[in-house]
Design a protein around this motif. Structure first.
Motif, PDB file in Angstrom:
ATOM      1  N   ALA A 114       0.834  -1.209   0.000  1.00  0.00           N
ATOM      2  CA  ALA A 114       0.000   0.000   0.000  1.00  0.00           C
ATOM      3  C   ALA A 114       0.866   1.257   0.000  1.00  0.00           C
ATOM      4  O   ALA A 114       0.567   2.228  -0.710  1.00  0.00           O
ATOM      5  CB  ALA A 114      -0.921  -0.015   1.217  1.00  0.00           C
ATOM      6  N   PHE A 115       1.940   1.251   0.782  1.00  0.00           N
ATOM      7  CA  PHE A 115       2.858   2.396   0.808  1.00  0.00           C
ATOM      8  C   PHE A 115       3.433   2.637  -0.589  1.00  0.00           C
ATOM      9  O   PHE A 115       3.551   3.783  -1.040  1.00  0.00           O
ATOM     10  CB  PHE A 115       3.982   2.125   1.806  1.00  0.00           C
ATOM     11  CG  PHE A 115       4.934   3.285   1.996  1.00  0.00           C
ATOM     12  CD1 PHE A 115       4.802   4.123   3.097  1.00  0.00           C
ATOM     13  CD2 PHE A 115       5.963   3.535   1.097  1.00  0.00           C
ATOM     14  CE1 PHE A 115       5.675   5.201   3.277  1.00  0.00           C
ATOM     15  CE2 PHE A 115       6.830   4.600   1.269  1.00  0.00           C
ATOM     16  CZ  PHE A 115       6.688   5.428   2.366  1.00  0.00           C
ATOM     17  N   MET A 116       3.781   1.571  -1.282  1.00  0.00           N
ATOM     18  CA  MET A 116       4.450   1.685  -2.580  1.00  0.00           C
ATOM     19  C   MET A 116       3.515   2.074  -3.722  1.00  0.00           C
ATOM     20  O   MET A 116       3.978   2.386  -4.816  1.00  0.00           O
ATOM     21  CB  MET A 116       5.167   0.378  -2.909  1.00  0.00           C
ATOM     22  CG  MET A 116       6.354   0.089  -2.004  1.00  0.00           C
ATOM     23  SD  MET A 116       7.141  -1.510  -2.363  1.00  0.00           S
ATOM     24  CE  MET A 116       7.764  -1.228  -4.026  1.00  0.00           C
ATOM     25  N   GLN A 117       2.226   2.076  -3.478  1.00  0.00           N
ATOM     26  CA  GLN A 117       1.290   2.472  -4.530  1.00  0.00           C
ATOM     27  C   GLN A 117       1.418   3.949  -4.882  1.00  0.00           C
ATOM     28  O   GLN A 117       1.091   4.357  -5.994  1.00  0.00           O
ATOM     29  CB  GLN A 117      -0.152   2.173  -4.102  1.00  0.00           C
ATOM     30  CG  GLN A 117      -0.519   0.698  -4.113  1.00  0.00           C
ATOM     31  CD  GLN A 117      -1.915   0.462  -3.585  1.00  0.00           C
ATOM     32  OE1 GLN A 117      -2.655   1.397  -3.286  1.00  0.00           O
ATOM     33  NE2 GLN A 117      -2.283  -0.811  -3.457  1.00  0.00           N
ATOM     34  N   HIS A 118       1.891   4.742  -3.933  1.00  0.00           N
ATOM     35  CA  HIS A 118       1.971   6.189  -4.136  1.00  0.00           C
ATOM     36  C   HIS A 118       3.407   6.596  -4.462  1.00  0.00           C
ATOM     37  O   HIS A 118       4.362   6.061  -3.894  1.00  0.00           O
ATOM     38  CB  HIS A 118       1.495   6.924  -2.885  1.00  0.00           C
ATOM     39  CG  HIS A 118       0.103   6.551  -2.483  1.00  0.00           C
ATOM     40  ND1 HIS A 118      -0.989   6.898  -3.216  1.00  0.00           N
ATOM     41  CD2 HIS A 118      -0.370   5.837  -1.426  1.00  0.00           C
ATOM     42  CE1 HIS A 118      -2.085   6.428  -2.635  1.00  0.00           C
ATOM     43  NE2 HIS A 118      -1.731   5.766  -1.545  1.00  0.00           N
ATOM     44  N   GLU A 119       3.536   7.562  -5.351  1.00  0.00           N
ATOM     45  CA  GLU A 119       4.874   8.018  -5.725  1.00  0.00           C
ATOM     46  C   GLU A 119       5.573   8.658  -4.523  1.00  0.00           C
ATOM     47  O   GLU A 119       4.915   9.188  -3.628  1.00  0.00           O
ATOM     48  CB  GLU A 119       4.802   9.020  -6.877  1.00  0.00           C
ATOM     49  CG  GLU A 119       4.248  10.383  -6.531  1.00  0.00           C
ATOM     50  CD  GLU A 119       2.731  10.461  -6.610  1.00  0.00           C
ATOM     51  OE1 GLU A 119       2.191  11.593  -6.594  1.00  0.00           O
ATOM     52  OE2 GLU A 119       2.070   9.401  -6.660  1.00  0.00           O
ATOM     53  N   PRO A 120       6.903   8.620  -4.489  1.00  0.00           N
ATOM     54  CA  PRO A 120       7.625   9.247  -3.386  1.00  0.00           C
ATOM     55  C   PRO A 120       7.345  10.744  -3.318  1.00  0.00           C
ATOM     56  O   PRO A 120       7.151  11.407  -4.335  1.00  0.00           O
ATOM     57  CB  PRO A 120       9.098   8.987  -3.728  1.00  0.00           C
ATOM     58  CG  PRO A 120       9.076   7.802  -4.625  1.00  0.00           C
ATOM     59  CD  PRO A 120       7.812   7.921  -5.410  1.00  0.00           C
ATOM     60  N   GLN A 121       7.308  11.241  -2.117  1.00  0.00           N
ATOM     61  CA  GLN A 121       7.177  12.683  -1.914  1.00  0.00           C
ATOM     62  C   GLN A 121       8.137  13.084  -0.815  1.00  0.00           C
ATOM     63  O   GLN A 121       8.055  12.615   0.310  1.00  0.00           O
ATOM     64  CB  GLN A 121       5.744  13.059  -1.541  1.00  0.00           C
ATOM     65  CG  GLN A 121       5.498  14.549  -1.593  1.00  0.00           C
ATOM     66  CD  GLN A 121       4.022  14.880  -1.541  1.00  0.00           C
ATOM     67  OE1 GLN A 121       3.217  14.100  -1.060  1.00  0.00           O
ATOM     68  NE2 GLN A 121       3.655  16.038  -2.047  1.00  0.00           N
ATOM     69  N   THR A 122       9.066  13.937  -1.184  1.00  0.00           N
ATOM     70  CA  THR A 122      10.100  14.361  -0.248  1.00  0.00           C
ATOM     71  C   THR A 122       9.977  15.857  -0.014  1.00  0.00           C
ATOM     72  O   THR A 122       9.238  16.555  -0.700  1.00  0.00           O
ATOM     73  CB  THR A 122      11.502  14.037  -0.799  1.00  0.00           C
ATOM     74  OG1 THR A 122      11.682  14.742  -2.035  1.00  0.00           O
ATOM     75  CG2 THR A 122      11.666  12.548  -1.044  1.00  0.00           C
ATOM     76  N   ASN A 123      10.695  16.343   0.964  1.00  0.00           N
ATOM     77  CA  ASN A 123      10.786  17.780   1.200  1.00  0.00           C
ATOM     78  C   ASN A 123      12.160  18.044   1.787  1.00  0.00           C
ATOM     79  O   ASN A 123      12.309  18.223   2.996  1.00  0.00           O
ATOM     80  CB  ASN A 123       9.677  18.256   2.129  1.00  0.00           C
ATOM     81  CG  ASN A 123       9.353  19.734   1.984  1.00  0.00           C
ATOM     82  OD1 ASN A 123       8.317  20.210   2.419  1.00  0.00           O
ATOM     83  ND2 ASN A 123      10.233  20.498   1.356  1.00  0.00           N
ATOM     84  N   GLU A 124      13.167  18.026   0.923  1.00  0.00           N
ATOM     85  CA  GLU A 124      14.551  18.188   1.358  1.00  0.00           C
ATOM     86  C   GLU A 124      14.783  19.649   1.725  1.00  0.00           C
ATOM     87  O   GLU A 124      14.909  20.519   0.853  1.00  0.00           O
ATOM     88  CB  GLU A 124      15.512  17.740   0.249  1.00  0.00           C
ATOM     89  CG  GLU A 124      16.978  17.931   0.567  1.00  0.00           C
ATOM     90  CD  GLU A 124      17.379  17.340   1.907  1.00  0.00           C
ATOM     91  OE1 GLU A 124      17.754  18.119   2.813  1.00  0.00           O
ATOM     92  OE2 GLU A 124      17.315  16.116   2.053  1.00  0.00           O
ATOM     93  N   VAL A 125      14.864  19.907   3.024  1.00  0.00           N
ATOM     94  CA  VAL A 125      14.907  21.289   3.486  1.00  0.00           C
ATOM     95  C   VAL A 125      16.222  21.973   3.107  1.00  0.00           C
ATOM     96  O   VAL A 125      16.269  23.198   2.932  1.00  0.00           O
ATOM     97  CB  VAL A 125      14.657  21.328   5.014  1.00  0.00           C
ATOM     98  CG1 VAL A 125      15.821  20.727   5.784  1.00  0.00           C
ATOM     99  CG2 VAL A 125      14.374  22.732   5.481  1.00  0.00           C
ATOM    100  N   ARG A 126      17.305  21.207   2.917  1.00  0.00           N
ATOM    101  CA  ARG A 126      18.577  21.849   2.589  1.00  0.00           C
ATOM    102  C   ARG A 126      18.616  22.358   1.145  1.00  0.00           C
ATOM    103  O   ARG A 126      19.556  23.052   0.770  1.00  0.00           O
ATOM    104  CB  ARG A 126      19.751  20.905   2.880  1.00  0.00           C
ATOM    105  CG  ARG A 126      21.070  21.656   2.971  1.00  0.00           C
ATOM    106  CD  ARG A 126      22.163  20.996   3.757  1.00  0.00           C
ATOM    107  NE  ARG A 126      22.470  19.652   3.356  1.00  0.00           N
ATOM    108  CZ  ARG A 126      23.608  19.029   3.650  1.00  0.00           C
ATOM    109  NH1 ARG A 126      24.545  19.657   4.337  1.00  0.00           N
ATOM    110  NH2 ARG A 126      23.798  17.796   3.290  1.00  0.00           N
ATOM    111  N   ARG A 127      17.581  22.086   0.346  1.00  0.00           N
ATOM    112  CA  ARG A 127      17.502  22.732  -0.965  1.00  0.00           C
ATOM    113  C   ARG A 127      17.317  24.237  -0.823  1.00  0.00           C
ATOM    114  O   ARG A 127      17.573  24.984  -1.763  1.00  0.00           O
ATOM    115  CB  ARG A 127      16.386  22.091  -1.786  1.00  0.00           C
ATOM    116  CG  ARG A 127      16.779  20.706  -2.275  1.00  0.00           C
ATOM    117  CD  ARG A 127      15.674  19.989  -3.011  1.00  0.00           C
ATOM    118  NE  ARG A 127      16.123  18.649  -3.398  1.00  0.00           N
ATOM    119  CZ  ARG A 127      15.336  17.601  -3.569  1.00  0.00           C
ATOM    120  NH1 ARG A 127      14.024  17.730  -3.414  1.00  0.00           N
ATOM    121  NH2 ARG A 127      15.827  16.425  -3.912  1.00  0.00           N
TER     122      ARG A 127
END
Length: 350
Positions: A114-127
């Protein structure tokens, strides 16, 4: 074909090694071997069986697998797996972790799938380190306060870029903050003396992360590589700050939201910005967003300028990453910096 899936796992393994996660690099090599042997990872990767390598990488399938396992670790629902994962001050054993992961893939298959059904979503704060020089350049060149509008903002952590403390070579910028962003800086410094005042800020995402939901917070943490402890600490600090500031991200289409929200306004420099987002848009959506921003730029004046600041791979080299700035009136496009995808290094050109 499983052969293409194994190739994709090994390609991502090399990327993880290059970007400083030897644990994930080895885990993916073990996953590839398990797949070739028909092991328990096969069932989790079945939805992508028969897909070619390019499509598998584009869908970030190896990262979905890594994120699912790390999410299970963070949940505490698989204590043996949690115990086998990296911890500060201890040497991680990827083979031992994979043995526990293989058991968990059987016992927790439904949840992992179920977790893998959704595309990754990140929020890399050091950007924010990579974008900082662009904001400072805009403030210096326009002499105006800033209205900041972030596209594809995820949880909105980089919306608070001016609330973080930055270390750039021997220099520093920003308030005393619990979120501290060091980077390996080369080249000249950006205009750190520029007066910066953010008078408005907003953000959108097709599917924003609700930081008030502990499951969504955990999912965000799950996509940070578990042997990169400083990244995890920074993300947790940024989440706490965003919650304290009541940061909100609107659920909206990037093109529609930009057209509706981010037009130039008198007395301020309007900044439309994004990071590591463009490459995931279909070509027709890229064209539509570019057309929208350029149309807004036509209406810009010296007292109501518009800036388009982005951290994205250059069109000719998707393996690289750079920061570009287009400023209206005029619409001149500049490459400001070459940067690390996670903000670990910035080579400032401007």
């Amino acid at each position: 074909m499983s052969n293409d899936l194994a190739k994709a796992l090994r390609l991502q393994s090399r990327a993880c090694a290059f970007l400083g996660s030897p644990f994930h690099a080895e885990l993916l090599n073990l996953a590839a071997a398990d797949l070739e042997a028909g092991g328990p990872v096969t069932a989790l990767l079945a939805p992508w069986m028969g897909t070619d390598v390019k499509a598998i990488i584009s869908a970030a399938v190896p990262l979905r697998l890594l994120g699912a396992l790390h999410d299970l670790v963070l949940s505490g629902d698989a204590p043996a797996l949690t115990a086998a994962y990296p911890k500060p001050g201890a040497t991680a054993n990827a083979e031992a972790a994979w043995q526990e992961a293989a058991r968990a893939m059987v016992e927790h298959q439904a949840g992992l799938a179920a977790f893998m059904q959704h595309e990754p979503q990140t929020n890399e704060v050091r950007r924010s380190v990579c974008l900082l020089g662009g904001f400072l350049t805009i403030a210096q060149e326009t002499g105006l306060p800033l209205r900041c509008f972030e596209i594809a903002a995820s949880a909105g952590l980089n919306l608070s870029w001016d609330q973080y403390r930055y270390s750039l070579a021997d220099a520093a910028w920003g308030p005393d903050s619990p979120v501290r962003l060091p980077t390996e800086w080369s080249g000249p410094l950006p205009p750190l003396h520029a007066k910066v005042e953010v008078i408005d800020r907003a953000a959108c995402d097709r599917r924003p992360v609700d930081l008030t939901d502990p499951i969504q917070r955990r999912r965000l943490l799950a996509y940070v590589w578990p042997d990169q402890f400083e990244r995890l600490d920074r993300l947790r600090a940024a989440i706490d700050l965003a919650l304290a500031r009541n940061i909100k991200v609107e659920a909206a289409d990037a093109v529609e939201w930009t057209a509706r929200t981010a037009g130039p306004a008198p007395g301020a420099a309007t900044v439309i910005y994004h990071s590591v987002f463009w490459q995931y848009m279909p070509p027709e959506s890229q064209a539509a967003l570019r057309k929208t921003i350029e149309y807004l730029g036509v209406g810009a004046t010296t007292q109501a300028p518009l800036a388009w600041l982005r951290m994205e791979p250059p069109p000719e080299n998707l393996a690289g990453m750079e920061v570009r700035l287009t400023l209206w009136p005029g619409g001149e496009e500049r490459v400001l910096a070459d940067v690390h995808p996670h903000g670990a290094a910035v080579n400032w050109r401007a």
